[in-house]
Design an enzyme around this catalytic site. Structure first.
Site, PDB file in Angstrom:
ATOM      1  N   GLY A   1      -9.729  89.024  12.915  1.00 52.25           N
ATOM      2  CA  GLY A   1      -8.849  88.599  13.994  1.00 52.25           C
ATOM      3  C   GLY A   1      -7.800  87.638  13.467  1.00 52.25           C
ATOM      4  O   GLY A   1      -7.332  87.748  12.336  1.00 52.25           O
TER       5      GLY A   1
ATOM      6  N   THR B   1     -16.002  85.195  17.037  1.00 46.39           N
ATOM      7  CA  THR B   1     -15.817  86.433  17.788  1.00 46.39           C
ATOM      8  C   THR B   1     -15.864  87.622  16.831  1.00 46.39           C
ATOM      9  O   THR B   1     -15.572  87.488  15.652  1.00 46.39           O
ATOM     10  CB  THR B   1     -14.476  86.425  18.555  1.00 46.39           C
TER      11      THR B   1
ATOM     12  N   ASN C   1     -13.975  90.740  16.609  1.00 46.07           N
ATOM     13  CA  ASN C   1     -12.781  91.350  17.169  1.00 46.07           C
ATOM     14  C   ASN C   1     -12.735  92.862  16.973  1.00 46.07           C
ATOM     15  O   ASN C   1     -13.153  93.375  15.939  1.00 46.07           O
ATOM     16  CB  ASN C   1     -11.536  90.716  16.533  1.00 46.07           C
TER      17      ASN C   1
ATOM     18  N   GLU D   1     -11.556  90.325  22.052  1.00 48.24           N
ATOM     19  CA  GLU D   1     -12.341  89.361  21.295  1.00 48.24           C
ATOM     20  C   GLU D   1     -13.693  89.079  21.947  1.00 48.24           C
ATOM     21  O   GLU D   1     -13.842  88.123  22.698  1.00 48.24           O
ATOM     22  CB  GLU D   1     -11.554  88.051  21.173  1.00 48.24           C
TER      23      GLU D   1
ATOM     24  N   ILE E   1     -20.376  87.512  20.813  1.00 44.88           N
ATOM     25  CA  ILE E   1     -21.762  87.914  21.016  1.00 44.88           C
ATOM     26  C   ILE E   1     -22.593  86.636  20.995  1.00 44.88           C
ATOM     27  O   ILE E   1     -22.541  85.866  20.040  1.00 44.88           O
ATOM     28  CB  ILE E   1     -22.221  88.901  19.924  1.00 44.88           C
TER      29      ILE E   1
ATOM     30  N   HIS F   1     -25.269  85.199  20.175  1.00 42.14           N
ATOM     31  CA  HIS F   1     -26.412  85.214  19.265  1.00 42.14           C
ATOM     32  C   HIS F   1     -25.931  84.657  17.931  1.00 42.14           C
ATOM     33  O   HIS F   1     -24.784  84.878  17.548  1.00 42.14           O
ATOM     34  CB  HIS F   1     -26.923  86.654  19.088  1.00 42.14           C
TER      35      HIS F   1
ATOM     36  N   TYR G   1     -17.811  92.382   9.462  1.00 36.35           N
ATOM     37  CA  TYR G   1     -16.568  93.164   9.467  1.00 36.35           C
ATOM     38  C   TYR G   1     -16.878  94.591   9.024  1.00 36.35           C
ATOM     39  O   TYR G   1     -17.690  94.817   8.137  1.00 36.35           O
ATOM     40  CB  TYR G   1     -15.535  92.550   8.514  1.00 36.35           C
TER      41      TYR G   1
ATOM     42  N   ARG H   1     -12.992  86.133  35.142  1.00 36.21           N
ATOM     43  CA  ARG H   1     -11.774  85.451  35.602  1.00 36.21           C
ATOM     44  C   ARG H   1     -10.556  86.018  34.878  1.00 36.21           C
ATOM     45  O   ARG H   1     -10.683  86.674  33.845  1.00 36.21           O
ATOM     46  CB  ARG H   1     -11.879  83.944  35.343  1.00 36.21           C
TER      47      ARG H   1
END
Length: 186
Positions: free
Chosen positions: A30, A42, A44, A114, A117, A119, A126, A139
């Site tokens: 990302g 994240t 991505n 993005e 997870i 955990h 990757y 939201r």
């Protein structure tokens, strides 16, 4: 262990998506700020993986609005969502919260997808295939006055995700065959 969230409480925190979105793709690099700048790693995906979701949402808007343009009537999905994630050849399924859009705080020029997870993994993954079952809308995207405010809201979105996914109808989605390796589900 926390008590099961009630359907009413979950509805106040997130709107269920019907149908759920099944999104998959290869984990890519990302912008390099998730782990480093935000402390939020994240996984991505290329935003092109959202093409089928954009079509579904456009069709729903067209049907709902009978062709009338409304506020937020655009062809591409954006916002903060929650659901379930799995990766590679692993059968484990994890909760995830995901930002889709242009990240107003950073003034992105391209849309990003993005997922975070929820955990702790040993390292990066990757190039691995990521499967996402997106089942709730939390939201819209928003801008923030400071990096601290952005990070605080992302952590609140994670808290909301964990609470919402404990509700029975969302918890049951964790068993969706799409989340298992090498399963193709329409």
């Amino acid at each position: 262990k926390a008590p099961m969230a009630t359907a009413a409480a979950a509805a106040d925190l997130a709107r269920a998506l019907s149908p759920c979105w099944r999104v998959s793709g290869e984990v890519i690099k990302g912008f390099g700020r998730g782990s480093k700048e935000l402390g939020i790693p994240t996984a991505n995906l290329d935003a092109k993986c959202l093409a089928s979701v954009d079509v579904i949402q456009k069709e729903k808007r067209t049907g709902d609005q009978a062709g009338e343009k409304g506020e937020g009537d655009h062809e591409e999905v954006s916002g903060i969502y929650c659901g379930w994630a799995s990766k590679g050849s692993e059968p484990q399924v994890y909760p995830m919260v995901m930002s889709i859009g242009w990240n107003p705080f950073y003034k992105n020029k391209e849309r990003s997808c993005e997922p975070w997870i929820l955990h702790d993994f040993e390292g990066d993954f990757y190039g691995e295939d990521l499967r996402l079952l997106v089942c709730g809308y939390i939201r819209p995207e928003q801008n923030f006055d400071s990096l601290e405010a952005l990070v605080a809201r992302i952590h609140e979105d994670a808290r909301v995700t964990k609470e919402v996914l404990r509700e029975e109808r969302f918890l049951a989605l964790k068993q969706d065959p799409f989340l298992q390796p090498n399963k193709e589900v329409a």
